[in-house]
Structures are given as structure tokens and as C-alpha cells.
Design an enzyme around this catalytic site. Sequence first.
Site, PDB file in Angstrom:
ATOM      1  N   ASN A 154       0.874  -1.172   0.000  1.00 11.49           N
ATOM      2  CA  ASN A 154       0.000   0.000   0.000  1.00 11.49           C
ATOM      3  C   ASN A 154       0.911   1.222   0.000  1.00 11.49           C
ATOM      4  O   ASN A 154       1.453   1.605   1.032  1.00 11.49           O
ATOM      5  CB  ASN A 154      -0.892  -0.038   1.243  1.00 11.49           C
TER       6      ASN A 154
ATOM      7  N   HIS B 299     -12.931   2.804   0.565  1.00 11.28           N
ATOM      8  CA  HIS B 299     -12.875   1.763   1.608  1.00 11.28           C
ATOM      9  C   HIS B 299     -13.553   0.479   1.136  1.00 11.28           C
ATOM     10  O   HIS B 299     -14.022  -0.324   1.950  1.00 11.28           O
ATOM     11  CB  HIS B 299     -13.606   2.188   2.909  1.00 11.28           C
TER      12      HIS B 299
ATOM     13  N   ARG C 223      -2.765  -1.961  -3.316  1.00  9.42           N
ATOM     14  CA  ARG C 223      -3.965  -1.168  -3.087  1.00  9.42           C
ATOM     15  C   ARG C 223      -3.927   0.021  -4.044  1.00  9.42           C
ATOM     16  O   ARG C 223      -2.970   0.791  -4.054  1.00  9.42           O
ATOM     17  CB  ARG C 223      -3.969  -0.658  -1.648  1.00  9.42           C
TER      18      ARG C 223
END
Length: 398
Positions: free
Chosen positions: A7, A181, A92
Site C-alpha cells: 500500500n 474503503h 492497493r
Amino acid sequence: MKILVVNCGSSSLKYQLVNPENAEVFAVGLCERIGIDGSKMEYEVPSRDFEKKMEVSLPTHKDALTIVIKHLTDKEIGVIESVDEISAIGHRIVHGGEKFVSSAVITEEILAAIEENNDLAPLHNPANLMGVRTCMELMPNKKNVAVFDTAFHQTMPPEAFMYPLPYEDYTELKVRKYGFHGTSHLFVSEVMREILGNPEHSKIIVCHIGNGASISAVKDGKSIDTSMGLTPLQGLMMGTRCGDIDPAAVLFIKNKRNLSDKEIDERINKKSGILGVFGESSDCRDLENAVEIGNERAILAINMFSYRIKSYIGAYVAAMGGVDAICFAGGIGENSSVIREKSLEGLEFLGLELDKEVNSIRKKGNVKLSTEKSKVQIYKIPTNEELVIARDTYRLVK
Ligand code: ADP
């Protein structure tokens, strides 16, 4: 099977080496302040209770990833003998726009398609892509997979995702609600569905409340609405973001205070929310401590924060025509019994009953917070976005 989850932010790189089949975390950590003075690295091996934190010069993301690989493969403190043991890398990616409804194995074409969304997430996507390119450079034989924060919400119907602006702002500029999210909302709602016994039909509200916060309505396993929008600024009040306000207020403040675009953007993204109203901190623990000693602005901020969660819960019960379960995740959702209680106060008419005693005890893992007679299940479910990324990566490369 070992998947490296990356990430990558503009000055940070979080990583986890994880087994997607049994969720075992081999190593986890982060590099912070990349390209800035005082950069740091953290490396942890949970199975050995081993933790190392150090200050180290990290001028670029390549330096950061190099030192991560060095630790993972170290003879003494490492967890693998060489990078050959890493099956694939999952990344991500914050914004997948309308193009990506699910994760994708990264090719040059996919990279170009992700780049097209850079405008929509200028702070995040370029940094995420840099993480991908760095991995491709340092581990050229590995497959990389992009897992998007927005993908889970691509099932929203048009009446939920469209903004009532001139239609060409959607067709030409792609201005609409995307939601974020997504990996967390997917993970938490799936766990909740399992707890409910995997019924064919289910109505679940997921409250992912951390420093950034969003709520989603998940009907029969699909996101049908969520509180964040074109960007992660819309929706709930957050640590430093204002969430829903009259858009005219932005122009009004900008003009009255004579602010530049950058200054007004900073005001609503970084100086608002809990920090803006309370004035002392954006952190929920500081807020709760100040509430305890009767700080009036803290009391106002916590009341606003909880009221907005409650309003969204109400809206999503209406959108789904009922609710079977309400789940709390994220740093605040998982830990703040006060905010959970305040957010649900007054919703008893839905047939829900919070077990206040259980709610007030801190316990790890998934915890049922509703009473036996409650018609709506209330749960605390710790989220695990890295596991979703690892599982998706594994699914696409095996
Ligand atoms: P993000 O991932 O969006 O940066 P997190 O999910 O890590 O944020 O959540 C951070 C928030 O969780 C902070 O406001 C922090 O104060 C809050 N938090 C963490 N632990 C507790 C606790 N024990 N009680 C209340 N709030 C907590």
C-alpha cells in the site's frame, strides 16, 4: 503461498507478507517519511513476537522497497530465503473510476487505464502506481495485481451514484459518486453474512469509522450505496475532513477569507472534522478524554460525529427497506464504545437493542454487541483490507 501486499502512499509504503489461504501474516511493517528528513522503517514478525523500528535514510520508494526486501530475506530476522518465495504482489489502488469493477492483473494497458483516473485521486493514484512500478523494477518476474478501493461500490444503481449536476459533468468529466474503503466494506459485510448463516437475502450496514470514515448499505452482498463520493471527502464527519456540507459554503468561505484553491482544499480536508470543531486534535482518544472533563467543544464534536453516523444508518435502512445487521469497523468503530452507543441511541424503534455492558468491554476479534432479543444484529468486526488484497491477488494469479 505467500503474497506481498503493498500500500504505497506519496511518502509511505505499508507492506505485509501474508498467506491468503489461512490469513497468516509472516511479516508486516511500513516505511514512513520517504523522501523527507527523518525517514523510518518498521518490520514485525508476529509469529516470533519480533519487532524492529529504525531511522534510516529513504530518499525514494525504491530505497524503501529495497530495504523491505532485505529484511524479508535476511538470514536472521527474515521470513523467506529469497523473493522467489513470493507468489505475487497485490497493490492497493485508491481510484479505479468506472473502468474497474473488480481487481485486475497489471499489464502496461492496465497501468495506462489506472493512470486515466489520476485526476480523480491526485494524492493517491500516482503514489499507488509508483509502488507498482517500483515492484516491477525490483522484482521483474512477479505478477502484480491491482485491488481498487472503489471496485466494490461499482454495483451502486444510478440513482445512488449520480449527482444532480448538469448531465455532461458526468458524461464528460466522470463526476459521480464512486465510494471508497471498498475492500473493508466487502470484508466486513462478508464476515457478517457468514455470521448470519449466508442467507440468500441480507441487509447489512457497514460503518467503517477510522480517521477516514464511510458507511455502506450492502444488500444481498452488493454495495447499493455508500457515503463517500467522487473523493473521500463526502459523507460522514471525519478526523480532519468535513464530510457533507452545503457546497456553497466552500465558495463563501473561500471568498470571505480570500483563500487560494489549495488553501480552501486544505481547510476542508485537513483542518475540519473533529479537529475543526474540537480544535485540539483529530484523534478520537483525545476527543473522548476531553469529553470526560467536560470540554464543551469536544462534547459538540462527539455529538455531531455520532449524529451523522446515525443519520446515514437511518438513510440506508430506508434505502434497503430494513436492516438485518449493523457492523462497526475501523480504529474508532472497533474501539470507541462511546461513539457506537451514541450512534445507535434513538434507533430502538428499528427493533435493535445494544447490550451496553458488552459494548463497553474491550475484546479482540468479532464481537456481538446486540442483546439476544434485538431484531437487528449489532457487531464489531475488525477489518482486514490486506487479506482481501492478498486473496484477490491469489485468485487472479493461481
Ligand atoms: P485510518 O486508517 O483512517 O487512518 P484508523 O482506522 O487507524 O484510521 O483509525 C484511527 C482512529 O481510531 C483515531 O481517531 C484513533 O483515535 C481511533 N482509535 C484508536 N484506538 C482507539 C480507542 N481505544 N478508543 C477510541 N478511539 C480509538
